[in-house]
Design a protein around this motif. Structure first.
Motif, PDB file in Angstrom:
ATOM      1  N   LEU A 133      20.746  -5.285 -24.683  1.00 18.93           N
ATOM      2  CA  LEU A 133      22.183  -5.300 -24.386  1.00 18.93           C
ATOM      3  C   LEU A 133      22.462  -5.095 -22.899  1.00 18.93           C
ATOM      4  O   LEU A 133      23.363  -5.730 -22.341  1.00 18.93           O
ATOM      5  CB  LEU A 133      22.914  -4.244 -25.205  1.00 18.93           C
ATOM      6  CG  LEU A 133      23.018  -4.533 -26.701  1.00 18.93           C
ATOM      7  CD1 LEU A 133      23.605  -3.331 -27.439  1.00 18.93           C
ATOM      8  CD2 LEU A 133      23.844  -5.783 -26.962  1.00 18.93           C
ATOM      9  N   VAL A 134      21.693  -4.242 -22.246  1.00 25.60           N
ATOM     10  CA  VAL A 134      21.929  -3.947 -20.831  1.00 25.60           C
ATOM     11  C   VAL A 134      21.182  -4.922 -19.925  1.00 25.60           C
ATOM     12  O   VAL A 134      21.781  -5.600 -19.087  1.00 25.60           O
ATOM     13  CB  VAL A 134      21.528  -2.488 -20.508  1.00 25.60           C
ATOM     14  CG1 VAL A 134      21.634  -2.208 -19.028  1.00 25.60           C
ATOM     15  CG2 VAL A 134      22.393  -1.515 -21.309  1.00 25.60           C
ATOM     16  N   VAL A 135      19.866  -5.005 -20.099  1.00 24.35           N
ATOM     17  CA  VAL A 135      19.044  -5.820 -19.200  1.00 24.35           C
ATOM     18  C   VAL A 135      19.278  -7.315 -19.447  1.00 24.35           C
ATOM     19  O   VAL A 135      19.186  -8.122 -18.522  1.00 24.35           O
ATOM     20  CB  VAL A 135      17.554  -5.447 -19.334  1.00 24.35           C
ATOM     21  CG1 VAL A 135      16.681  -6.289 -18.416  1.00 24.35           C
ATOM     22  CG2 VAL A 135      17.356  -3.963 -19.045  1.00 24.35           C
ATOM     23  N   GLY A 136      19.607  -7.666 -20.682  1.00 25.31           N
ATOM     24  CA  GLY A 136      19.870  -9.073 -20.993  1.00 25.31           C
ATOM     25  C   GLY A 136      21.001  -9.663 -20.175  1.00 25.31           C
ATOM     26  O   GLY A 136      20.997 -10.853 -19.868  1.00 25.31           O
ATOM     27  N   LEU A 137      21.970  -8.837 -19.801  1.00 23.82           N
ATOM     28  CA  LEU A 137      23.076  -9.315 -18.965  1.00 23.82           C
ATOM     29  C   LEU A 137      22.599  -9.734 -17.577  1.00 23.82           C
ATOM     30  O   LEU A 137      23.213 -10.588 -16.926  1.00 23.82           O
ATOM     31  CB  LEU A 137      24.152  -8.238 -18.839  1.00 23.82           C
ATOM     32  CG  LEU A 137      24.963  -7.980 -20.105  1.00 23.82           C
ATOM     33  CD1 LEU A 137      25.808  -6.724 -19.949  1.00 23.82           C
ATOM     34  CD2 LEU A 137      25.830  -9.192 -20.435  1.00 23.82           C
ATOM     35  N   ILE A 138      21.505  -9.147 -17.123  1.00 26.02           N
ATOM     36  CA  ILE A 138      20.934  -9.492 -15.818  1.00 26.02           C
ATOM     37  C   ILE A 138      19.880 -10.583 -15.961  1.00 26.02           C
ATOM     38  O   ILE A 138      19.795 -11.494 -15.146  1.00 26.02           O
ATOM     39  CB  ILE A 138      20.278  -8.238 -15.176  1.00 26.02           C
ATOM     40  CG1 ILE A 138      21.305  -7.136 -14.990  1.00 26.02           C
ATOM     41  CG2 ILE A 138      19.589  -8.583 -13.861  1.00 26.02           C
ATOM     42  CD1 ILE A 138      20.705  -5.771 -14.716  1.00 26.02           C
ATOM     43  N   ALA A 139      19.061 -10.477 -17.011  1.00 22.48           N
ATOM     44  CA  ALA A 139      17.870 -11.318 -17.148  1.00 22.48           C
ATOM     45  C   ALA A 139      18.149 -12.711 -17.688  1.00 22.48           C
ATOM     46  O   ALA A 139      17.329 -13.612 -17.488  1.00 22.48           O
ATOM     47  CB  ALA A 139      16.865 -10.618 -18.058  1.00 22.48           C
ATOM     48  N   LEU A 140      19.258 -12.900 -18.362  1.00 20.22           N
ATOM     49  CA  LEU A 140      19.525 -14.183 -19.016  1.00 20.22           C
ATOM     50  C   LEU A 140      20.776 -14.842 -18.447  1.00 20.22           C
ATOM     51  O   LEU A 140      21.690 -14.147 -17.989  1.00 20.22           O
ATOM     52  CB  LEU A 140      19.738 -13.973 -20.516  1.00 20.22           C
ATOM     53  CG  LEU A 140      18.571 -13.438 -21.317  1.00 20.22           C
ATOM     54  CD1 LEU A 140      19.009 -13.110 -22.727  1.00 20.22           C
ATOM     55  CD2 LEU A 140      17.428 -14.435 -21.330  1.00 20.22           C
ATOM     56  N   PRO A 141      20.827 -16.162 -18.538  1.00 22.88           N
ATOM     57  CA  PRO A 141      22.090 -16.827 -18.213  1.00 22.88           C
ATOM     58  C   PRO A 141      23.173 -16.345 -19.184  1.00 22.88           C
ATOM     59  O   PRO A 141      22.906 -16.151 -20.374  1.00 22.88           O
ATOM     60  CB  PRO A 141      21.788 -18.308 -18.441  1.00 22.88           C
ATOM     61  CG  PRO A 141      20.296 -18.425 -18.402  1.00 22.88           C
ATOM     62  CD  PRO A 141      19.766 -17.107 -18.870  1.00 22.88           C
ATOM     63  N   LEU A 142      24.359 -16.154 -18.692  1.00 23.01           N
ATOM     64  CA  LEU A 142      25.439 -15.606 -19.511  1.00 23.01           C
ATOM     65  C   LEU A 142      25.716 -16.452 -20.757  1.00 23.01           C
ATOM     66  O   LEU A 142      26.061 -15.915 -21.811  1.00 23.01           O
ATOM     67  CB  LEU A 142      26.711 -15.453 -18.673  1.00 23.01           C
ATOM     68  CG  LEU A 142      27.766 -14.511 -19.225  1.00 23.01           C
ATOM     69  CD1 LEU A 142      27.175 -13.148 -19.563  1.00 23.01           C
ATOM     70  CD2 LEU A 142      28.906 -14.370 -18.251  1.00 23.01           C
TER      71      LEU A 142
END
Length: 166
Positions: free
Chosen positions: A47-56
């Motif tokens: 939930l947290v890192v996915g916002l940085i690691a993945l395209p929105l």
């Protein structure tokens, strides 16, 4: 059939996911349980890192993967195919997997499962067992701590993605 996960996203997830995976492996071997706190920690990492690691644009679809795998896991648990902790961990791990890597992941899981099963059963009958004599996984008969294979598979997938990802 190469990895579709990007090295970028795998590198972001790896340092947060691997400790959770190691804890799941250890906990499942020790007590034949995957604690809810490990599953929640894994979901929180996404939930947290996915916002940085993945395209929105990919982010919400990965959350759909979590729900789909959770529903499938509930059915599999109800029919006795997998344990509840295994089903919950698989659901929390699902968003980390690029959708086009599912076939690769299944092959990786099969290989990891075979290796983990062989290593666990061999260790059970060697002096290594003396290092952790009270682990429940030694005495469960035919039961196997699937967290060992599930945690190992997710960590290995992300490590391979970091090195060989697109």
């Amino acid at each position: 059939m190469g990895l579709t996960v990007t090295s970028w996203s795998a590198l972001w997830f790896l340092p947060f996911v691997v400790p959770v995976c190691l804890y799941v492996c250890w906990s499942d071997m020790r007590a034949m349980k995957i604690p809810n706190k490990a599953v929640l920690a894994l979901a929180a990492v996404f939930l947290v890192v996915g916002l940085i690691a993945l395209p929105l644009a990919d982010y919400p679809w990965r959350l759909v993967q979590l729900v789909v795998v959770l529903l499938a896991g509930i059915v599999m648990n109800a029919t006795g195919l997998v344990g509840a902790g295994d089903a919950k961990f698989a659901a929390a791990a699902a968003p980390f997997i690029h959708p086009s890597d599912v076939v690769f992941l299944m092959m990786l899981l099969a290989a990891t499962l075979l290796g983990a099963f062989a290593a666990h059963r061999l260790a059970k009958y060697t002096p290594l067992r003396r290092m952790a004599p009270s682990w429940q996984s030694w005495d469960t008969g035919s039961d196997f701590p699937m967290g060992l294979a599930l945690g190992g598979t997710l960590a290995l997938y992300l490590a391979l993605g970091a090195v060989f990802g697109s």
